[in-house]
Design a protein around this motif. Structure first.
Motif, PDB file in Angstrom:
ATOM      1  N   TRP A   1       0.867  -1.180   0.000  1.00 22.60           N
ATOM      2  CA  TRP A   1       0.000   0.000   0.000  1.00 22.60           C
ATOM      3  C   TRP A   1       0.904   1.231   0.000  1.00 22.60           C
ATOM      4  N   SER A   2       0.369   2.353  -0.387  1.00 22.72           N
ATOM      5  CA  SER A   2       1.223   3.523  -0.552  1.00 22.72           C
ATOM      6  C   SER A   2       0.510   4.791  -0.087  1.00 22.72           C
ATOM      7  N   TYR A   3       1.222   5.897  -0.133  1.00 20.94           N
ATOM      8  CA  TYR A   3       0.742   7.200   0.318  1.00 20.94           C
ATOM      9  C   TYR A   3       1.712   8.242  -0.251  1.00 20.94           C
ATOM     10  N   PRO A   4       1.350   9.488  -0.292  1.00 18.15           N
ATOM     11  CA  PRO A   4       2.312  10.511  -0.720  1.00 18.15           C
ATOM     12  C   PRO A   4       3.457  10.582   0.286  1.00 18.15           C
ATOM     13  N   PRO A   5       4.690  10.349  -0.140  1.00 21.54           N
ATOM     14  CA  PRO A   5       5.824  10.362   0.800  1.00 21.54           C
ATOM     15  C   PRO A   5       5.929  11.706   1.518  1.00 21.54           C
ATOM     16  N   LEU A   6       6.410  11.667   2.757  1.00 26.18           N
ATOM     17  CA  LEU A   6       6.679  12.905   3.479  1.00 26.18           C
ATOM     18  C   LEU A   6       7.851  13.626   2.805  1.00 26.18           C
ATOM     19  N   THR A   7       7.682  14.909   2.588  1.00 25.39           N
ATOM     20  CA  THR A   7       8.734  15.707   1.946  1.00 25.39           C
ATOM     21  C   THR A   7       9.028  16.942   2.792  1.00 25.39           C
ATOM     22  N   ASP A   8       9.090  16.752   4.094  1.00 24.58           N
ATOM     23  CA  ASP A   8       9.244  17.884   5.009  1.00 24.58           C
ATOM     24  C   ASP A   8      10.488  18.720   4.716  1.00 24.58           C
ATOM     25  N   THR A   9      11.611  18.059   4.468  1.00 25.86           N
ATOM     26  CA  THR A   9      12.853  18.805   4.259  1.00 25.86           C
ATOM     27  C   THR A   9      12.771  19.668   3.004  1.00 25.86           C
ATOM     28  N   ALA A  10      12.292  19.084   1.911  1.00 24.43           N
ATOM     29  CA  ALA A  10      12.161  19.842   0.669  1.00 24.43           C
ATOM     30  C   ALA A  10      11.144  20.971   0.813  1.00 24.43           C
ATOM     31  N   ASP A  11      10.047  20.704   1.506  1.00 25.31           N
ATOM     32  CA  ASP A  11       9.024  21.735   1.704  1.00 25.31           C
ATOM     33  C   ASP A  11       9.569  22.902   2.523  1.00 25.31           C
ATOM     34  N   ALA A  12      10.322  22.571   3.570  1.00 27.53           N
ATOM     35  CA  ALA A  12      10.905  23.627   4.410  1.00 27.53           C
ATOM     36  C   ALA A  12      11.939  24.422   3.623  1.00 27.53           C
ATOM     37  N   ALA A  13      12.756  23.727   2.833  1.00 26.33           N
ATOM     38  CA  ALA A  13      13.762  24.419   2.023  1.00 26.33           C
ATOM     39  C   ALA A  13      13.106  25.366   1.023  1.00 26.33           C
ATOM     40  N   LYS A  14      11.979  24.956   0.466  1.00 32.86           N
ATOM     41  CA  LYS A  14      11.253  25.813  -0.470  1.00 32.86           C
ATOM     42  C   LYS A  14      10.796  27.097   0.222  1.00 32.86           C
ATOM     43  N   LYS A  15      10.343  26.972   1.470  1.00 33.84           N
ATOM     44  CA  LYS A  15       9.919  28.156   2.230  1.00 33.84           C
ATOM     45  C   LYS A  15      11.087  29.115   2.444  1.00 33.84           C
ATOM     46  N   VAL A  16      12.269  28.553   2.711  1.00 27.80           N
ATOM     47  CA  VAL A  16      13.454  29.401   2.888  1.00 27.80           C
ATOM     48  C   VAL A  16      13.771  30.133   1.592  1.00 27.80           C
ATOM     49  N   HIS A  17      13.757  29.414   0.471  1.00 32.50           N
ATOM     50  CA  HIS A  17      14.019  30.032  -0.831  1.00 32.50           C
ATOM     51  C   HIS A  17      13.028  31.170  -1.100  1.00 32.50           C
ATOM     52  N   GLU A  18      11.749  30.926  -0.811  1.00 30.99           N
ATOM     53  CA  GLU A  18      10.725  31.947  -1.061  1.00 30.99           C
ATOM     54  C   GLU A  18      10.939  33.180  -0.195  1.00 30.99           C
ATOM     55  N   ALA A  19      11.311  32.958   1.067  1.00 30.39           N
ATOM     56  CA  ALA A  19      11.545  34.092   1.961  1.00 30.39           C
ATOM     57  C   ALA A  19      12.762  34.904   1.521  1.00 30.39           C
ATOM     58  N   LEU A  20      13.800  34.225   1.060  1.00 24.76           N
ATOM     59  CA  LEU A  20      14.984  34.925   0.562  1.00 24.76           C
ATOM     60  C   LEU A  20      14.662  35.699  -0.716  1.00 24.76           C
ATOM     61  N   ALA A  21      13.867  35.087  -1.580  1.00 22.96           N
ATOM     62  CA  ALA A  21      13.486  35.760  -2.822  1.00 22.96           C
ATOM     63  C   ALA A  21      12.691  37.029  -2.542  1.00 22.96           C
ATOM     64  N   ALA A  22      11.869  36.984  -1.493  1.00 24.06           N
ATOM     65  CA  ALA A  22      11.090  38.174  -1.125  1.00 24.06           C
ATOM     66  C   ALA A  22      11.998  39.328  -0.697  1.00 24.06           C
ATOM     67  N   ARG A  23      13.195  38.986  -0.231  1.00 25.40           N
ATOM     68  CA  ARG A  23      14.189  40.005   0.128  1.00 25.40           C
ATOM     69  C   ARG A  23      15.055  40.422  -1.068  1.00 25.40           C
ATOM     70  N   GLY A  24      14.858  39.716  -2.172  1.00 27.77           N
ATOM     71  CA  GLY A  24      15.694  39.976  -3.315  1.00 27.77           C
ATOM     72  C   GLY A  24      17.017  39.241  -3.271  1.00 27.77           C
ATOM     73  N   TRP A  25      17.105  38.219  -2.421  1.00 33.01           N
ATOM     74  CA  TRP A  25      18.322  37.426  -2.290  1.00 33.01           C
ATOM     75  C   TRP A  25      18.156  36.116  -3.074  1.00 33.01           C
ATOM     76  N   LYS A  26      19.281  35.528  -3.419  1.00 36.80           N
ATOM     77  CA  LYS A  26      19.287  34.243  -4.103  1.00 36.80           C
ATOM     78  C   LYS A  26      20.441  33.413  -3.573  1.00 36.80           C
ATOM     79  N   LEU A  27      20.153  32.161  -3.278  1.00 34.42           N
ATOM     80  CA  LEU A  27      21.202  31.271  -2.773  1.00 34.42           C
ATOM     81  C   LEU A  27      22.169  30.885  -3.883  1.00 34.42           C
ATOM     82  N   LYS A  28      23.437  30.885  -3.555  1.00 34.53           N
ATOM     83  CA  LYS A  28      24.462  30.391  -4.462  1.00 34.53           C
ATOM     84  C   LYS A  28      24.754  28.938  -4.099  1.00 34.53           C
ATOM     85  N   VAL A  29      24.590  28.048  -5.067  1.00 36.00           N
ATOM     86  CA  VAL A  29      24.796  26.610  -4.815  1.00 36.00           C
ATOM     87  C   VAL A  29      26.155  26.204  -5.378  1.00 36.00           C
TER      88      VAL A  29
END
Length: 285
Positions: free
Chosen positions: A257-285
């Motif tokens: 049986w299956s379910y949508p996998p938990l993606t907490d880390t990716a979801d949280a990282a996306k929130k960080v990216h969005e908050a930085l973008a709102a400041r006009g910042w961009k992460l350098k990878v």
């Protein structure tokens, strides 16, 4: 002060340092605090914490916590937009990491009889107390499902009491379908996550359960009835979303049986990216 700088801190010991950085360089630093600092959440640009840390705010939680302790255990008010709530613990397991690890463990696991049931055993904690009775229950339940398994792999954690592991080894160690990792050699945890068809995990470890639930594969939890406090909320949330099921010994492991996998880390990282973008910042990878 040359910024901009992303600061990611985790755990109780980092709270003072992280909040000081925010105070001294508020315009040049974006400070993310992982895990609930309990007080003064406004000292950080973002707080990432499991939602069960807010258990004392629920009606059931308020029955268990005296009113004068509630503000110390968790903030008085519900989380605002700068608090990111996760279902479980943050970790490094996702689809791409599992796919990569699967290739590196191919030689050991490719020919293992299937379905492969992986059993991860933790140890009792202050909020999940158990002993040899749960070990005996686990051993009996595993023996009951062996007929529907191709093979079973069992791992203990550093917190597993000797008396618990002894019972498991005694009851299952000589069974040809069962392999018990003795902790020697390379850690097989990642290989198990990649190649397992299903998991049984003891209820004491939020991290082990969260990792297993990131695979989308069946996860059975043993011993949730021994847990209390916010662990109760964690297990309840997972059950209600169909992510985990209790392990009773009556399961047919061959029925997936299956379910949508938990993606907490990716979801949280996306929130960080969005908050930085709102400041006009961009992460350098």
């Amino acid at each position: 002060m040359e910024g901009p700088l992303l600061v990611v801190a985790c755990g109780r010991d980092t709270i003072s340092t992280a909040s000081s950085i925010k105070r001294l360089a508020s315009e040049n630093a974006f400070v993310v605090q992982i895990q609930n600092p309990r007080l003064h959440l406004n000292r950080f640009d973002m707080v990432i914490t499991p939602k069960h840390d807010y258990y004392p705010l629920t009606p059931e939680g308020q029955k268990q916590v005296p009113w004068f302790l509630r503000s110390w255990i968790t903030p008085r008010d519900p989380p605002d937009c700068h608090v990111v709530l996760t279902m479980g613990a943050l970790h490094q397991i996702d689809f791409s990491s599992i796919r990569s690890v699967a290739a590196s463990w191919h030689d050991e696991f490719a020919h293992v009889p299937r379905p492969l049931l992986v059993v991860n055993i933790g140890g009792p904690t202050r909020n999940c107390r158990y002993g040899v009775d749960l070990a005996k229950q686990l051993a009996a339940s595993l023996l009951s499902v062996l007929a529907s398994c191709g093979s079973v792999r069992i791992s203990f954690s550093e917190r597993t009491p000797q008396k618990v592991s002894n019972i498991i080894v005694k009851e299952l160690g000589s069974n040809p379908k069962v392999y018990i990792w003795d902790g020697q050699g390379h850690n097989r945890h990642m290989g198990h996550l990649a190649w397992a068809d299903a998991f049984v995990v003891t209820a004491d470890s939020v991290s082990m359960i969260s990792e297993a639930c990131s695979t989308g594969k069946p996860v059975y939890v043993l011993g949730a009835e021994h847990c209390k406090w916010k662990f109760t909320e964690f297990h309840k949330s997972l059950r209600e979303q169909g992510v985990v099921r209790p392990f009773t010994g009556s399961e047919d492991i061959s029925e997936s049986w299956s379910y949508p996998p938990l993606t907490d880390t990716a979801d949280a990282a996306k929130k960080v990216h969005e908050a930085l973008a709102a400041r006009g910042w961009k992460l350098k990878v």
